[in-house]
Enzyme design. Structure first.
Site, PDB file in Angstrom:
ATOM      1  CB  CYS A  61      -3.622  -8.043  13.434  1.00 26.87           C
ATOM      2  SG  CYS A  61      -5.349  -8.245  12.933  1.00 26.87           S
ATOM      3  CG  ASP A  95      -6.225 -13.143  13.321  1.00 26.18           C
ATOM      4  OD1 ASP A  95      -6.122 -14.193  13.995  1.00 26.18           O
ATOM      5  OD2 ASP A  95      -6.677 -13.125  12.164  1.00 26.18           O
ATOM      6  NE  ARG A 127      -6.310 -16.545  12.280  1.00 26.56           N
ATOM      7  CZ  ARG A 127      -6.699 -16.402  11.005  1.00 26.56           C
ATOM      8  NH1 ARG A 127      -6.808 -17.464  10.243  1.00 26.56           N
ATOM      9  NH2 ARG A 127      -6.951 -15.212  10.509  1.00 26.56           N
ATOM     10  CG  HIS A 133      -2.065 -11.641  10.494  1.00 27.19           C
ATOM     11  ND1 HIS A 133      -3.048 -12.499  10.068  1.00 27.19           N
ATOM     12  CD2 HIS A 133      -2.717 -10.588  11.045  1.00 27.19           C
ATOM     13  CE1 HIS A 133      -4.238 -11.993  10.382  1.00 27.19           C
ATOM     14  NE2 HIS A 133      -4.066 -10.834  10.968  1.00 27.19           N
ATOM     15  CB  CYS A 183      -4.873  -9.459   7.758  1.00 24.36           C
ATOM     16  SG  CYS A 183      -5.554  -8.292   8.955  1.00 24.36           S
TER      17      CYS A 183
HETATM   18 ZN   LIG Z   1      -5.433  -9.332  11.001  1.00 22.94          ZN
END
Ligand SMILES: [Zn+2]
Length: 229
Positions: free
Chosen positions: A48, A50, A52, A104, A107
């Site tokens: 992803c 993302d 993090r 994750h 999400c």
């Molecule tokens: Zn995500």
């Protein structure tokens, strides 16, 4: 934030980079010259976007050790030539033997897909996640807790994307030619920094269905356990 301050912050990134480069070179003088000559990653990571969930850091790998593709909610769509090209290059040129689809918990893409809030263009991308939710509609109707719905959809999404990777022409051809190639599904927990193997590793066309079906049953069973306790 004013432009001057933003420029200052960007300058800090460039300074950080210089310091990092110097530190790496201090520890291993030929690190960059070696990397510049060849990249030989052993793994393809499909994750992803993302911020993090950075691929290298999570698994302790250095630059040059993992080939990475990231998009919102780690989707592998059969008309996405970006992702398909990454998979083809990874398998056919870099000879990568392990592809990891890593999603994750928490999400944002999964959350938005469930909420179906109007976010513009990205809604079209997230439609794929809604389709996954619809295809497990009976199951999701049994869950009231929105957080659990989110967690289970994150897991089911990874299983579906493992299946999608397995059904790309690149992977089909590789298996057809007898190449060793395994597609894995992992999930990352933002709250504790830990990865979990979803036990959905597929290494042949014949094992796509049994392995992914079993993984789906395991996801379902997880919720039953919570209901029983
Ligand atoms: Zn995500």
């Amino acid at each position: 934030m004013n432009q001057g301050r933003r420029m200052g912050e960007l300058k800090k990134l460039l300074n950080n980079n210089r310091e990092w480069s110097e530190q790496v070179t201090r520890e291993q003088a030929d690190f960059f010259t070696k990397l510049a000559n060849q990249q030989k990653p052993k793994y393809l990571w499909i994750g992803c976007s993302d911020s993090r969930v950075p691929a290298n850091e999570l698994v302790g790998l250095q630059p040059g050790e993992v080939f990475v593709h990231r998009n919102v909610a780690n989707l592998v769509i059969h008309t996405d030539f970006n992702c398909l090209s990454v998979i083809q290059y990874a398998v056919e040129v870099l000879n990568i033997r392990d592809i990891i689809v890593c999603g994750h918990y928490g999400c944002g893409g999964v959350h938005e897909a469930i909420e179906n809030s109007s976010q513009g263009l990205v809604n079209n991308w997230l439609r794929h996640l809604r389709d996954i939710k619809f295809s497990h509609e009976n199951y999701f109707n049994t869950i009231d807790d929105p957080e659990l719905v989110n967690d289970r959809l994150c897991e089911l999404n990874i299983i579906r994307q493992v299946k999608n990777v397995c059904r790309t022409t690149t992977v089909e051809v590789a298996w057809d030619e007898g190449k060793e190639l395994t597609v894995h599904g992992w999930i990352y927990n933002i709250s504790n920094g830990l990865l979990q193997d979803l036990d959905v590793s597929v290494n042949s066309p014949d094992s796509i269905k049994p392995v992914t079906d079993r993984a789906v049953r395991q996801v379902y069973a997880r919720t039953e356990k919570i209901h029983d306790s």
